[in-house]
Design a protein around this motif. Structure first.
Motif, PDB file in Angstrom:
ATOM      1  N   ASP A   1       2.037   9.309  -7.779  1.00  9.71           N
ATOM      2  CA  ASP A   1       1.381   8.130  -7.987  1.00  9.71           C
ATOM      3  C   ASP A   1       2.073   6.878  -7.366  1.00  9.71           C
ATOM      4  O   ASP A   1       3.049   6.533  -7.807  1.00  9.71           O
ATOM      5  CB  ASP A   1       0.898   7.687  -9.447  1.00  9.71           C
ATOM      6  CG  ASP A   1       0.000   6.515  -9.807  1.00  9.71           C
ATOM      7  OD1 ASP A   1      -0.067   5.827  -8.847  1.00  9.71           O
ATOM      8  OD2 ASP A   1      -0.255   6.398 -10.920  1.00  9.71           O
ATOM      9  N   THR A   2       1.529   6.399  -6.047  1.00 15.02           N
ATOM     10  CA  THR A   2       2.580   5.625  -5.570  1.00 15.02           C
ATOM     11  C   THR A   2       2.223   4.156  -5.573  1.00 15.02           C
ATOM     12  O   THR A   2       0.940   3.994  -5.137  1.00 15.02           O
ATOM     13  CB  THR A   2       2.647   5.946  -4.039  1.00 15.02           C
ATOM     14  OG1 THR A   2       1.150   6.109  -3.366  1.00 15.02           O
ATOM     15  CG2 THR A   2       3.137   7.259  -3.918  1.00 15.02           C
ATOM     16  N   TRP A   3       2.872   3.414  -6.091  1.00 13.54           N
ATOM     17  CA  TRP A   3       2.477   1.933  -6.083  1.00 13.54           C
ATOM     18  C   TRP A   3       3.000   0.897  -5.093  1.00 13.54           C
ATOM     19  O   TRP A   3       4.565   1.253  -4.781  1.00 13.54           O
ATOM     20  CB  TRP A   3       3.065   0.980  -7.608  1.00 13.54           C
ATOM     21  CG  TRP A   3       2.719  -0.220  -7.460  1.00 13.54           C
ATOM     22  CD1 TRP A   3       1.518  -0.655  -7.928  1.00 13.54           C
ATOM     23  CD2 TRP A   3       3.351  -1.316  -6.993  1.00 13.54           C
ATOM     24  NE1 TRP A   3       1.436  -2.027  -7.661  1.00 13.54           N
ATOM     25  CE2 TRP A   3       2.463  -2.464  -6.907  1.00 13.54           C
ATOM     26  CE3 TRP A   3       4.668  -1.517  -6.525  1.00 13.54           C
ATOM     27  CZ2 TRP A   3       2.953  -3.691  -6.576  1.00 13.54           C
ATOM     28  CZ3 TRP A   3       5.154  -2.751  -6.097  1.00 13.54           C
ATOM     29  CH2 TRP A   3       4.568  -3.897  -6.398  1.00 13.54           C
ATOM     30  N   TRP A   4       2.485   0.531  -4.346  1.00 18.85           N
ATOM     31  CA  TRP A   4       2.943  -0.398  -3.322  1.00 18.85           C
ATOM     32  C   TRP A   4       1.914  -1.308  -2.728  1.00 18.85           C
ATOM     33  O   TRP A   4       0.744  -1.438  -3.331  1.00 18.85           O
ATOM     34  CB  TRP A   4       3.660   0.323  -2.156  1.00 18.85           C
ATOM     35  CG  TRP A   4       2.987   1.202  -1.584  1.00 18.85           C
ATOM     36  CD1 TRP A   4       2.117   2.340  -2.006  1.00 18.85           C
ATOM     37  CD2 TRP A   4       2.345   1.188   0.051  1.00 18.85           C
ATOM     38  NE1 TRP A   4       1.694   3.020  -1.008  1.00 18.85           N
ATOM     39  CE2 TRP A   4       1.791   2.498   0.108  1.00 18.85           C
ATOM     40  CE3 TRP A   4       2.557   0.478   1.074  1.00 18.85           C
ATOM     41  CZ2 TRP A   4       1.144   2.651   1.430  1.00 18.85           C
ATOM     42  CZ3 TRP A   4       1.984   0.662   2.185  1.00 18.85           C
ATOM     43  CH2 TRP A   4       1.487   1.867   2.444  1.00 18.85           C
ATOM     44  N   GLN A   5       2.134  -2.221  -1.751  1.00 17.78           N
ATOM     45  CA  GLN A   5       1.276  -3.222  -1.247  1.00 17.78           C
ATOM     46  C   GLN A   5       1.297  -3.295   0.166  1.00 17.78           C
ATOM     47  O   GLN A   5       2.571  -3.051   0.740  1.00 17.78           O
ATOM     48  CB  GLN A   5       1.486  -4.464  -1.889  1.00 17.78           C
ATOM     49  CG  GLN A   5       1.595  -4.632  -3.232  1.00 17.78           C
ATOM     50  CD  GLN A   5       2.099  -6.053  -3.741  1.00 17.78           C
ATOM     51  OE1 GLN A   5       3.193  -6.446  -3.523  1.00 17.78           O
ATOM     52  NE2 GLN A   5       1.140  -6.758  -4.559  1.00 17.78           N
ATOM     53  N   THR A   6       0.193  -4.039   0.837  1.00 21.23           N
ATOM     54  CA  THR A   6       0.378  -4.300   2.389  1.00 21.23           C
ATOM     55  C   THR A   6       1.629  -5.073   2.465  1.00 21.23           C
ATOM     56  O   THR A   6       2.348  -5.038   3.450  1.00 21.23           O
ATOM     57  CB  THR A   6      -0.871  -5.289   2.598  1.00 21.23           C
ATOM     58  OG1 THR A   6      -2.085  -4.537   2.136  1.00 21.23           O
ATOM     59  CG2 THR A   6      -0.842  -5.525   4.226  1.00 21.23           C
ATOM     60  N   GLU A   7       1.942  -5.922   1.463  1.00 23.31           N
ATOM     61  CA  GLU A   7       3.094  -6.828   1.527  1.00 23.31           C
ATOM     62  C   GLU A   7       4.303  -5.998   1.698  1.00 23.31           C
ATOM     63  O   GLU A   7       5.618  -6.244   2.141  1.00 23.31           O
ATOM     64  CB  GLU A   7       3.241  -7.804   0.804  1.00 23.31           C
ATOM     65  CG  GLU A   7       2.104  -9.114   0.710  1.00 23.31           C
ATOM     66  CD  GLU A   7       0.790  -8.559   0.064  1.00 23.31           C
ATOM     67  OE1 GLU A   7       0.754  -7.316  -0.170  1.00 23.31           O
ATOM     68  OE2 GLU A   7      -0.029  -9.550  -0.294  1.00 23.31           O
ATOM     69  N   THR A   8       4.180  -5.019   0.751  1.00 24.35           N
ATOM     70  CA  THR A   8       6.007  -4.317   0.547  1.00 24.35           C
ATOM     71  C   THR A   8       5.959  -3.326   1.744  1.00 24.35           C
ATOM     72  O   THR A   8       7.309  -2.831   2.080  1.00 24.35           O
ATOM     73  CB  THR A   8       5.791  -3.577  -0.359  1.00 24.35           C
ATOM     74  OG1 THR A   8       5.031  -2.272  -0.697  1.00 24.35           O
ATOM     75  CG2 THR A   8       5.632  -4.341  -1.911  1.00 24.35           C
TER      76      THR A   8
END
Ligand code: WT7
Length: 687
Positions: free
Chosen positions: A451-458
């Protein structure tokens, strides 16, 4: 076999975990049932006790084999982050080595300063001197069922030719090129061709409307558009070129348009401006050396929604992005040379950029790419593809998983999915029930779930299990990756205690972080670096449990995640008020079983307009036209007035409660006019 070491039913406790003890914040948390909010403090109400350890067999062959190994790596990176990242960067091709690993002038970072590289060279050319030159880079399936395979050598040739073709049409290093295409290999070719010559790509998701395309072209001053006649979606040929034509009426920077022929739809070609892809390719040479790019040269802009009406052009640069994205792809997905890796994300989103195009290709992975809807012609399509192509790794979104649950297990179980060894999710918090279904029904209890948490920004994954090491708990991305200084803090930046709700932040720069918002440093500083002193503010609320696992609870700003797509409620509101009948609009979210969140628009009308069903429908269509159908409100409600504070601010929290529960229980003392709320409530009862 992975084993459940501890099992107990999911409890949604009503006795809230300890509320953050710090001063009240202006933020409110509104998510899919995992959090509740009162008096501005963030509270977490999800308690999950099950733990799933990786099997010995999986761990034995994994890149990272144990928690002890992870802990060592994490501690090593904490002690000397620059050394950690420099050692990883050594694995890539650099035309010239960097002088300095990091230059950090808060909030501006430069990574691998003085280094020269090319990400396209790393994704393609590097493999051509190895056995991988004839390995499948992309296995592609069109929605109608047509199939193609491109080896690394073939992909390199296509990319080199297109790079020459766009150079010939005047595109130079640093120029922006907008790409608006469906999911065919040519989309990947277009992205890599830009990177090869140092043009900055701005991929615009094929579902965006002409207005949204024009806004993005204008903001980036794009000189060229690469598009297609159309794309197949749910059995229909959607026309993309006509959307571009409409967009270009409101832009002035575009000099050339390249059109890939996919659907053979009727298109209008403008003499001198528009060129057929195949005609340019026929004339282009396949020899195009990769441009030497400075590590900090811009690689791409990708627009995403924020809490104001205007989308933000997230700017990523070359060296740091390459290093973290490829390395995290290898670690998190435990990539091996015989994997067939299937990422269902569209290249129009960051997941497609980082984990369909760049990460996998740099690692020499075989990627399965699919053009259409995962449920076309029926709910078996995805599983059928996995069976036929013997996919080993599947990376998809919780919203897709939930819709498969609803469609019924038979669609999954009638296929032989024994090739699968690893599953991944991204885009929003996954509810434990969906996680268990994914684990049991798809993974047959033998595939770890990352379950991968990240963002466009990261730019790349920040928090994720390492599948051979991390004991999994359904609903959490577990621990930060080595080198990534994620924390959960109070508004003043002090760390929260275990299980205390707070703000998810990153305390140190990381290589693939956004460098700025294109053309708007002030907004960059304000949005990400001024909420919490000295730290990158993610916009998410979270808690860290006693094992250090991070439980993301959802956005704390006016951003909503609908079906894994990020939408700014302000953007939808400004689309609504642009309609001639609308006086005022407030858009909020309510939890939705499939989409995670659904949008509810509260609208007041101008004098002389009547709120009826026809108007509701035309307002929804209007939003689709202004932004795209992903932003269409699920519900439109007419109101005589909106509940406001004495200072005139719309109390979205009340509307959210109303949309979710049909009533308002929270504090209403700051409400200016009680009758507005009362009328809304009555209307709810009548409907
Ligand atoms: C927001 C970023 C990263 C690619 C897709 C979305 C939410 C993303 C998770 C996850 C809980 C998640 C966050 C984040 N989010 N992944 N595994 N668990 N929440 O990219 O459009 O930039 O959205 O998506 O709220 O801030 P994006």
């Amino acid at each position: 076999m992975a084993t459940a070491v501890k099992k107990s039913p999911v409890k949604k406790s009503n006795s809230h975990a300890k509320a953050a003890s710090h001063a009240k914040t202006k933020h409110e948390v509104k998510t899919n049932g995992q959090t509740s909010q009162s008096n501005g403090a963030i509270r977490s109400v999800l308690k999950e006790k099950r733990v799933f350890k990786p099997s010995a067999a999986f761990s034995k062959n994994a890149h990272i084999k144990s928690m002890a190994e992870y802990e060592r790596l994490y501690a090593y990176a904490e002690k000397n982050p620059e050394k950690y990242w420099a050692e990883i960067a050594e694995n890539f091709h650099w035309f010239k080595k960097w002088r300095k690993v990091l230059e950090w002038k808060l909030p501006y970072a430069k990574w691998f300063v003085g280094g020269q590289t090319n990400i396209c060279y790393n994704a393609l050319d590097r493999h051509l001197t190895t056995w991988r030159k004839n390995k499948a880079a992309i296995i592609w399936e069109g929605e109608p069922g047509d199939q193609r395979v491109l080896t690394y050598l073939q992909l390199h040739r296509e990319v080199s030719k297109l790079a020459n073709a766009i150079k010939k049409r005047g595109i130079k290093k640093g120029d922006r090129v907008a790409i608006y295409m469906g999911m065919t290999p040519e989309l990947v070719v277009a992205v890599l061709a830009c990177a090869r010559i140092g043009a900055v790509h701005s991929v615009i998701f094929g579902g965006f409307s002409a207005q949204a395309v024009a806004d993005r072209i204008n903001d980036a001053h794009a000189k060229m558009v690469i598009t297609a006649d159309g794309v197949f979606r749910r059995g229909n040929a959607l026309n993309l070129k006509s959307v571009v034509d409409e967009a270009l009426v409101n832009t002035s920077s575009v000099e050339n348009v390249i059109v890939y022929q996919r659907t053979k739809a009727q298109v209008h070609m403008v003499e001198g401006r528009d060129h057929w892809w195949h005609e340019l390719m026929d004339l282009a040479s396949d020899d195009c050396p990769a441009e030497k790019m400075d590590s900090e040269d811009p690689l791409f802009i990708l627009y995403t929604s924020g809490s104001t009406g205007k989308p933000k052009g997230i700017l990523h640069t070359t060296g740091g992005y390459m290093v973290h994205v490829a390395n995290s792809h290898k670690m998190v997905f435990d990539i091996k040379d015989d994997d067939v890796y299937f990422c269902t994300a569209d290249v129009g989103w960051i997941t497609g950029h980082s984990y369909l195009v760049y990460g996998p290709l740099i690692n020499g992975t075989t990627v399965l790419m699919y053009e259409g809807a995962v449920n076309y012609p029926n709910w078996g399509r995805l599983w059928d593809m996995i069976e036929r192509h013997r996919v080993t790794i599947l990376y998809t979104a919780p919203t897709a998983i939930r819709s498969f649950i609803r469609a019924g297990d038979e669609w999954v179980t009638k296929h032989n999915l024994s090739s699968l060894r690893l599953l991944g999710t991204v885009g929003e918090p996954i509810n434990p029930e969906a996680w268990m279904w994914y684990y049991n029904v798809v993974g047959k209890k033998k595939c770890p779930i990352v379950d991968t948490w990240w963002q466009t920004e990261t730019g790349g994954i920040m928090v994720s299990p390492l599948p051979g090491a991390t004991p999994l708990k359904p609903g959490t991305g577990t621990r930060p990756l080595p080198g990534i200084a994620v924390d959960v803090v109070h508004k003043d930046g002090t760390p929260c205690k275990a299980d205390e709700g707070g703000f998810l932040v990153v305390k140190r720069p990381w290589p693939s972080m956004l460098r700025t918002i294109y053309g708007d440093n002030a907004r960059y500083e304000k949005t990400y670096w001024s909420e919490i002193p000295g730290m990158y503010f993610t916009g998410d609320g979270a808690r860290r449990d006693k094992d250090g696992y991070i439980w993301v609870m959802g956005r704390v700003d006016d951003v909503v995640n609908v079906s894994g797509h990020r939408l700014g409620t302000a953007e939808v509101e400004s689309a609504l008020v642009a309609h001639s009948a609308v006086a005022e609009a407030a858009v909020v979210s309510r939890p939705d079983e499939i989409k995670g969140n659904a949008l509810v628009a509260f609208v007041t009308l101008k004098d002389g307009f009547e709120g009826n069903q026809t108007l509701k429908e035309s307002l929804r269509e209007h939003v689709a036209k202004e932004i795209g159908s992903i932003a269409k409100p699920d519900e439109v409600r007419f109101a005589a007035a909106l509940p406001k504070t004495r200072s005139g601010k719309i109390m979205r929290r009340l509307l959210r409660e109303l949309a979710t529960n049909g009533e308002v229980k929270g504090d209403v003392t700051t409400l200016e006019d009680f009758s507005a709320l009362e009328k809304l409530r009555q209307q709810e009862e009548e409907e």
